[in-house]
Design an enzyme around this catalytic site. Structure first.
Site, PDB file in Angstrom:
ATOM      1  N   LYS A  24     -31.269  79.705 -15.426  1.00 36.00           N
ATOM      2  CA  LYS A  24     -30.851  78.493 -14.701  1.00 36.00           C
ATOM      3  C   LYS A  24     -31.209  77.258 -15.531  1.00 36.00           C
ATOM      4  CE  LYS A  24     -31.322  81.201 -10.557  1.00 36.00           C
ATOM      5  NZ  LYS A  24     -31.494  81.271  -9.113  1.00 36.00           N
ATOM      6  N   GLU A  46     -25.030  79.431  -6.716  1.00 35.81           N
ATOM      7  CA  GLU A  46     -25.380  78.017  -6.904  1.00 35.81           C
ATOM      8  C   GLU A  46     -24.175  77.229  -7.429  1.00 35.81           C
ATOM      9  OE1 GLU A  46     -28.910  78.712  -9.266  1.00 35.81           O
ATOM     10  OE2 GLU A  46     -29.848  79.605  -7.505  1.00 35.81           O
ATOM     11  N   ASN A  64     -31.399  85.174 -15.673  1.00 34.14           N
ATOM     12  CA  ASN A  64     -30.653  83.938 -15.439  1.00 34.14           C
ATOM     13  C   ASN A  64     -31.688  82.819 -15.393  1.00 34.14           C
ATOM     14  OD1 ASN A  64     -29.134  81.812 -14.535  1.00 34.14           O
ATOM     15  ND2 ASN A  64     -28.769  82.649 -12.486  1.00 34.14           N
ATOM     16  N   GLY A  94     -34.415  83.257  -4.924  1.00 34.24           N
ATOM     17  CA  GLY A  94     -35.468  82.255  -5.076  1.00 34.24           C
ATOM     18  C   GLY A  94     -36.315  82.058  -3.832  1.00 34.24           C
ATOM     19  N   GLU A 145     -25.624  89.443  -5.042  1.00 33.55           N
ATOM     20  CA  GLU A 145     -26.793  88.601  -4.810  1.00 33.55           C
ATOM     21  C   GLU A 145     -26.729  87.961  -3.421  1.00 33.55           C
ATOM     22  OE1 GLU A 145     -28.594  87.193  -8.803  1.00 33.55           O
ATOM     23  OE2 GLU A 145     -27.077  85.758  -8.180  1.00 33.55           O
ATOM     24  N   SER A 147     -34.666  87.655  -5.930  1.00 33.28           N
ATOM     25  CA  SER A 147     -36.111  87.892  -5.920  1.00 33.28           C
ATOM     26  C   SER A 147     -36.520  89.260  -6.491  1.00 33.28           C
ATOM     27  CB  SER A 147     -36.679  87.702  -4.510  1.00 33.28           C
ATOM     28  OG  SER A 147     -36.478  86.359  -4.084  1.00 33.28           O
ATOM     29  N   HIS A 159     -21.772  82.306  -9.760  1.00 25.46           N
ATOM     30  CA  HIS A 159     -23.107  82.355  -9.146  1.00 25.46           C
ATOM     31  C   HIS A 159     -23.083  81.514  -7.864  1.00 25.46           C
ATOM     32  CE1 HIS A 159     -27.374  81.694  -8.471  1.00 25.46           C
ATOM     33  NE2 HIS A 159     -27.583  82.768  -9.214  1.00 25.46           N
TER      34      HIS A 159
HETATM   35  P1  PGA Z   1     -34.180  84.910  -8.268  1.00 27.91           P
HETATM   36  O1  PGA Z   1     -32.692  84.419  -8.717  1.00 27.91           O
HETATM   37  O2  PGA Z   1     -34.442  86.176  -9.022  1.00 27.91           O
HETATM   38  O3  PGA Z   1     -35.071  83.775  -8.662  1.00 27.91           O
HETATM   39  O4  PGA Z   1     -34.107  85.133  -6.801  1.00 27.91           O
HETATM   40  C1  PGA Z   1     -31.653  85.338  -8.870  1.00 27.91           C
HETATM   41  C2  PGA Z   1     -30.394  84.635  -9.287  1.00 27.91           C
HETATM   42  O5  PGA Z   1     -30.118  83.540  -8.802  1.00 27.91           O
HETATM   43  O6  PGA Z   1     -29.619  85.145 -10.133  1.00 27.91           O
END
Ligand code: PGA
Length: 251
Positions: free
Chosen positions: A11, A96, A9, A172, A166, A212, A94
């Protein structure tokens, strides 16, 4: 045996040149699609370019889409257009999107239905905030998201889709859920699917972990009984690192 799926992903990262260079670097090196599905989810304006250059074993996904066919929704992207340009996966709900764009469980459910209408494989996200984890109510919270997200879907559809667990506090932040924690919650999700459908459906649906994931922890996470792959943000941006993750799913 469920086929593992590793999805990057990206982003709001990577310009067109960077994205094409990435595809060029990984196309021939990702595992066979017969063994592992690998997907990169990029920003909408470059999806067509990436689809044109995707190799036999790499697929391209979108990071969101609208649940309607067309209309006065400035800035949105339709499933119809994604299908039209050859995109085959879409990340939906997601955290976000839920946090910054107020996507609700009901929106996510409509989007999952719409994705199926256009032959896109949905990667439907769920996961709790830290306060919920600390209060010990993760399973109940995630169950509500999953029940709402799957509403009205047939078992054949659920078998085809992907759920990504998640935990928001692990995205992140460099904090990963322990592999046991991730596996336990994923088992709980599988149990929800079993309750809604049947054992066969629960055994078929792929449930990824995200938050992560990186080369240093991917082996342990993927060795767990119920973790069928990873949805990866930061560590999917680098081709070498993405390849390590994709190849880890072969083991
Ligand atoms: P990350 O993001 O691996 O940077 O923690 C995962 C995600 O948001 O899908």
């Amino acid at each position: 045996m469920r086929k593992p799926i590793i999805a990057g992903n990206w982003k709001m990262n990577k310009n067109r040149d960077e994205a094409l260079q990435f595809i060029y670097n990984v196309n021939m090196k990702v595992p066979s699609n017969a063994l592992v599905e690998t997907v990169v989810c990029a920003q909408a304006p470059i999806l067509r370019d990436l689809v044109k250059r995707q190799g036999d074993n790499l697929r391209v996904g979108a990071q969101t889409m609208h649940y309607l066919d067309n209309g006065a929704y400035t800035g949105e992207v339709s499933a119809q257009l994604l299908e039209n340009i050859g995109v085959t996966y879409v990340v939906l709900g997601h955290s976000e999107r839920r946090a910054y764009y107020n996507e609700t469980d009901s929106d996510v459910n409509k989007k999952v239905h719409q994705a199926f209408r256009y032959g896109l494989t949905p990667i439907m996200c769920c996961g709790e905030e830290l306060a919920i984890r600390e209060a010990g109510t993760t399973d109940a919270f995630v169950k509500e998201q999953v029940v709402a997200g799957l509403k009205g879907l047939g078992s054949e559809q659920v078998k085809e889709m992907v759920i990504a667990y998640e935990p928001i506090w692990a995205i992140g932040t460099g904090k990963t859920a322990t592999s046991e924690m991730a596996n336990d919650t994923i088992k709980a999700i599988r149990n929800v699917v079993k309750g809604l459908y049947d054992n066969e459906t629960a055994e078929a649906v792929r449930i990824q972990y995200g938050g992560s994931v990186k080369p240093a922890n991917v082996d342990e996470l993927l060795s767990m009984s119920d973790i069928d792959g990873a949805l990866v943000g930061g560590a999917s941006l680098d081709a070498e690192s993405f390849l390590i993750l994709a190849n880890a799913a072969l083991k």
